[in-house]
Structures are given as C-alpha cells and as structure tokens.
Design a protein around this motif. Structure first.
Motif, PDB file in Angstrom:
ATOM      1  N   GLY A   1      -8.329  16.342  14.332  1.00 39.28           N
ATOM      2  CA  GLY A   1      -7.276  17.024  15.072  1.00 39.28           C
ATOM      3  C   GLY A   1      -5.944  16.304  15.131  1.00 39.28           C
ATOM      4  O   GLY A   1      -4.978  16.820  15.686  1.00 39.28           O
ATOM      5  N   ARG A   2      -5.860  15.107  14.571  1.00 46.06           N
ATOM      6  CA  ARG A   2      -4.606  14.338  14.562  1.00 46.06           C
ATOM      7  C   ARG A   2      -4.025  14.323  13.160  1.00 46.06           C
ATOM      8  O   ARG A   2      -4.751  14.325  12.177  1.00 46.06           O
ATOM      9  CB  ARG A   2      -4.860  12.892  15.000  1.00 46.06           C
ATOM     10  CG  ARG A   2      -5.306  12.762  16.429  1.00 46.06           C
ATOM     11  CD  ARG A   2      -5.487  11.309  16.833  1.00 46.06           C
ATOM     12  NE  ARG A   2      -4.235  10.591  16.701  1.00 46.06           N
ATOM     13  CZ  ARG A   2      -4.150   9.309  16.371  1.00 46.06           C
ATOM     14  NH1 ARG A   2      -5.224   8.597  16.138  1.00 46.06           N
ATOM     15  NH2 ARG A   2      -2.970   8.719  16.277  1.00 46.06           N
ATOM     16  N   LEU A   3      -2.693  14.269  13.075  1.00 41.94           N
ATOM     17  CA  LEU A   3      -2.046  14.152  11.771  1.00 41.94           C
ATOM     18  C   LEU A   3      -2.501  12.862  11.090  1.00 41.94           C
ATOM     19  O   LEU A   3      -2.571  11.799  11.720  1.00 41.94           O
ATOM     20  CB  LEU A   3      -0.526  14.145  11.913  1.00 41.94           C
ATOM     21  CG  LEU A   3       0.116  15.460  12.318  1.00 41.94           C
ATOM     22  CD1 LEU A   3       1.593  15.253  12.595  1.00 41.94           C
ATOM     23  CD2 LEU A   3      -0.079  16.511  11.243  1.00 41.94           C
ATOM     24  N   TYR A   4      -2.800  12.975   9.792  1.00 44.55           N
ATOM     25  CA  TYR A   4      -3.266  11.816   9.046  1.00 44.55           C
ATOM     26  C   TYR A   4      -2.237  10.689   9.054  1.00 44.55           C
ATOM     27  O   TYR A   4      -2.604   9.512   9.135  1.00 44.55           O
ATOM     28  CB  TYR A   4      -3.609  12.219   7.613  1.00 44.55           C
ATOM     29  CG  TYR A   4      -4.195  11.102   6.804  1.00 44.55           C
ATOM     30  CD1 TYR A   4      -5.470  10.623   7.070  1.00 44.55           C
ATOM     31  CD2 TYR A   4      -3.463  10.504   5.788  1.00 44.55           C
ATOM     32  CE1 TYR A   4      -6.004   9.581   6.343  1.00 44.55           C
ATOM     33  CE2 TYR A   4      -3.993   9.469   5.047  1.00 44.55           C
ATOM     34  CZ  TYR A   4      -5.262   9.010   5.326  1.00 44.55           C
ATOM     35  OH  TYR A   4      -5.790   7.967   4.602  1.00 44.55           O
ATOM     36  N   SER A   5      -0.965  11.028   9.012  1.00 47.76           N
ATOM     37  CA  SER A   5       0.073   9.987   9.029  1.00 47.76           C
ATOM     38  C   SER A   5      -0.007   9.170  10.319  1.00 47.76           C
ATOM     39  O   SER A   5       0.133   7.948  10.294  1.00 47.76           O
ATOM     40  CB  SER A   5       1.461  10.591   8.856  1.00 47.76           C
ATOM     41  OG  SER A   5       1.712  11.562   9.852  1.00 47.76           O
ATOM     42  N   ASP A   6      -0.270   9.824  11.455  1.00 48.37           N
ATOM     43  CA  ASP A   6      -0.398   9.107  12.725  1.00 48.37           C
ATOM     44  C   ASP A   6      -1.642   8.220  12.744  1.00 48.37           C
ATOM     45  O   ASP A   6      -1.595   7.074  13.206  1.00 48.37           O
ATOM     46  CB  ASP A   6      -0.454  10.084  13.898  1.00 48.37           C
ATOM     47  CG  ASP A   6       0.866  10.798  14.131  1.00 48.37           C
ATOM     48  OD1 ASP A   6       1.913  10.280  13.667  1.00 48.37           O
ATOM     49  OD2 ASP A   6       0.852  11.863  14.761  1.00 48.37           O
ATOM     50  N   VAL A   7      -2.753   8.748  12.232  1.00 47.28           N
ATOM     51  CA  VAL A   7      -3.988   7.965  12.163  1.00 47.28           C
ATOM     52  C   VAL A   7      -3.784   6.740  11.281  1.00 47.28           C
ATOM     53  O   VAL A   7      -4.169   5.622  11.641  1.00 47.28           O
ATOM     54  CB  VAL A   7      -5.154   8.833  11.636  1.00 47.28           C
ATOM     55  CG1 VAL A   7      -6.398   7.991  11.382  1.00 47.28           C
ATOM     56  CG2 VAL A   7      -5.459   9.969  12.597  1.00 47.28           C
TER      57      VAL A   7
ATOM     58  N   VAL B   1       3.982  13.849   1.948  1.00 44.95           N
ATOM     59  CA  VAL B   1       4.357  12.714   2.784  1.00 44.95           C
ATOM     60  C   VAL B   1       3.935  11.453   2.039  1.00 44.95           C
ATOM     61  O   VAL B   1       2.908  11.449   1.356  1.00 44.95           O
ATOM     62  CB  VAL B   1       3.658  12.773   4.155  1.00 44.95           C
ATOM     63  CG1 VAL B   1       3.860  11.506   4.949  1.00 44.95           C
ATOM     64  CG2 VAL B   1       4.156  13.969   4.953  1.00 44.95           C
ATOM     65  N   MET B   2       4.708  10.405   2.168  1.00 42.29           N
ATOM     66  CA  MET B   2       4.361   9.122   1.579  1.00 42.29           C
ATOM     67  C   MET B   2       4.405   8.073   2.679  1.00 42.29           C
ATOM     68  O   MET B   2       5.361   8.024   3.452  1.00 42.29           O
ATOM     69  CB  MET B   2       5.343   8.749   0.466  1.00 42.29           C
ATOM     70  CG  MET B   2       5.048   7.413  -0.174  1.00 42.29           C
ATOM     71  SD  MET B   2       6.104   7.033  -1.599  1.00 42.29           S
ATOM     72  CE  MET B   2       7.669   6.679  -0.814  1.00 42.29           C
ATOM     73  N   VAL B   3       3.364   7.248   2.766  1.00 43.80           N
ATOM     74  CA  VAL B   3       3.353   6.109   3.673  1.00 43.80           C
ATOM     75  C   VAL B   3       3.349   4.856   2.814  1.00 43.80           C
ATOM     76  O   VAL B   3       2.522   4.728   1.907  1.00 43.80           O
ATOM     77  CB  VAL B   3       2.130   6.122   4.607  1.00 43.80           C
ATOM     78  CG1 VAL B   3       2.038   4.836   5.407  1.00 43.80           C
ATOM     79  CG2 VAL B   3       2.169   7.321   5.537  1.00 43.80           C
ATOM     80  N   VAL B   4       4.285   3.955   3.094  1.00 42.03           N
ATOM     81  CA  VAL B   4       4.362   2.680   2.389  1.00 42.03           C
ATOM     82  C   VAL B   4       4.216   1.577   3.424  1.00 42.03           C
ATOM     83  O   VAL B   4       4.865   1.622   4.479  1.00 42.03           O
ATOM     84  CB  VAL B   4       5.707   2.522   1.637  1.00 42.03           C
ATOM     85  CG1 VAL B   4       5.759   1.198   0.914  1.00 42.03           C
ATOM     86  CG2 VAL B   4       5.926   3.679   0.685  1.00 42.03           C
TER      87      VAL B   4
ATOM     88  N   ILE C   1       0.858  -1.177   0.000  1.00 39.53           N
ATOM     89  CA  ILE C   1       0.000   0.000   0.000  1.00 39.53           C
ATOM     90  C   ILE C   1       0.895   1.227   0.000  1.00 39.53           C
ATOM     91  O   ILE C   1       1.811   1.325   0.812  1.00 39.53           O
ATOM     92  CB  ILE C   1      -0.895   0.023   1.255  1.00 39.53           C
ATOM     93  CG1 ILE C   1      -1.746  -1.237   1.329  1.00 39.53           C
ATOM     94  CG2 ILE C   1      -1.754   1.279   1.290  1.00 39.53           C
ATOM     95  CD1 ILE C   1      -2.382  -1.452   2.680  1.00 39.53           C
ATOM     96  N   THR C   2       0.634   2.174  -0.893  1.00 45.07           N
ATOM     97  CA  THR C   2       1.366   3.438  -0.924  1.00 45.07           C
ATOM     98  C   THR C   2       0.358   4.572  -0.922  1.00 45.07           C
ATOM     99  O   THR C   2      -0.555   4.588  -1.745  1.00 45.07           O
ATOM    100  CB  THR C   2       2.256   3.531  -2.173  1.00 45.07           C
ATOM    101  OG1 THR C   2       3.115   2.391  -2.224  1.00 45.07           O
ATOM    102  CG2 THR C   2       3.095   4.799  -2.150  1.00 45.07           C
ATOM    103  N   CYS C   3       0.514   5.507   0.001  1.00 47.14           N
ATOM    104  CA  CYS C   3      -0.388   6.658   0.115  1.00 47.14           C
ATOM    105  C   CYS C   3       0.428   7.941   0.044  1.00 47.14           C
ATOM    106  O   CYS C   3       1.475   8.038   0.666  1.00 47.14           O
ATOM    107  CB  CYS C   3      -1.130   6.632   1.449  1.00 47.14           C
ATOM    108  SG  CYS C   3      -2.059   5.140   1.746  1.00 47.14           S
ATOM    109  N   TYR C   4      -0.067   8.911  -0.694  1.00 48.86           N
ATOM    110  CA  TYR C   4       0.572  10.223  -0.796  1.00 48.86           C
ATOM    111  C   TYR C   4      -0.417  11.271  -0.287  1.00 48.86           C
ATOM    112  O   TYR C   4      -1.591  11.252  -0.663  1.00 48.86           O
ATOM    113  CB  TYR C   4       0.918  10.549  -2.251  1.00 48.86           C
ATOM    114  CG  TYR C   4       1.853   9.571  -2.899  1.00 48.86           C
ATOM    115  CD1 TYR C   4       3.231   9.759  -2.821  1.00 48.86           C
ATOM    116  CD2 TYR C   4       1.372   8.468  -3.593  1.00 48.86           C
ATOM    117  CE1 TYR C   4       4.099   8.865  -3.425  1.00 48.86           C
ATOM    118  CE2 TYR C   4       2.234   7.570  -4.195  1.00 48.86           C
ATOM    119  CZ  TYR C   4       3.593   7.776  -4.113  1.00 48.86           C
ATOM    120  OH  TYR C   4       4.446   6.899  -4.707  1.00 48.86           O
ATOM    121  N   PHE C   5       0.061  12.205   0.534  1.00 54.04           N
ATOM    122  CA  PHE C   5      -0.806  13.261   1.053  1.00 54.04           C
ATOM    123  C   PHE C   5       0.052  14.377   1.620  1.00 54.04           C
ATOM    124  O   PHE C   5       1.258  14.230   1.764  1.00 54.04           O
ATOM    125  CB  PHE C   5      -1.777  12.721   2.114  1.00 54.04           C
ATOM    126  CG  PHE C   5      -1.119  11.886   3.180  1.00 54.04           C
ATOM    127  CD1 PHE C   5      -0.657  12.457   4.347  1.00 54.04           C
ATOM    128  CD2 PHE C   5      -0.971  10.519   3.006  1.00 54.04           C
ATOM    129  CE1 PHE C   5      -0.037  11.689   5.318  1.00 54.04           C
ATOM    130  CE2 PHE C   5      -0.368   9.741   3.974  1.00 54.04           C
ATOM    131  CZ  PHE C   5       0.102  10.328   5.139  1.00 54.04           C
TER     132      PHE C   5
END
Length: 73
Positions: free
Chosen positions: A20-26, A68-71, A8-12
C-alpha cells in the motif's frame, strides 16, 4: 583517504506500490535504515515505453505510469 562505495540506480513505475505504500518511499526508508549517505528520486520527463515508443510528460495521459529513478550512493 579513499573509501569504498557503491552507486545504486533503480528504475520503476511511479505508481508501483509495496504493501500500500509507494515503492519510492519504501526504498528511501530502506536506504536511510542502512545509513546510505545520499539518495535522490527523479521523475522522468520522457523516455521509451513498453513498446519502445518515445513518450514525454506532454504525451502521457492520467492512466499511464511515468518512470521514476532512484539513485543512491
């Protein structure tokens, strides 16, 4: 033995928030909840903005939102 797996790769934008929380943390919390074995958050040092102009960390101002990218897999 070969197991089935998915990548899974997400870019945002770095400042994107959910309740109220950073999307990367969620997103990382959700990946942990579903026992995804590996995940990483990477902050972009360069890329193309909304108007497709090359940007880098050196050219970003404090008002701009770096990518930011989450892999995970």
């Amino acid at each position: 033995m070969i197991d089935d797996w998915a990548k899974i790769t997400c870019y945002f934008g770095e400042r994107l928030r959910v309740d109220g929380r950073l999307y990367s943390d969620v997103l990382l919390d959700e990946l942990e909840r579903y026992d995804v074995p590996t995940s990483i958050v990477l902050r972009a040092s360069g890329g193309f903005g909304l108007r497709h102009h090359l940007r880098s960390v050196a050219t970003l101002t404090m008002s701009e939102d770096p990518s930011v990218m989450v892999v995970a897999g």
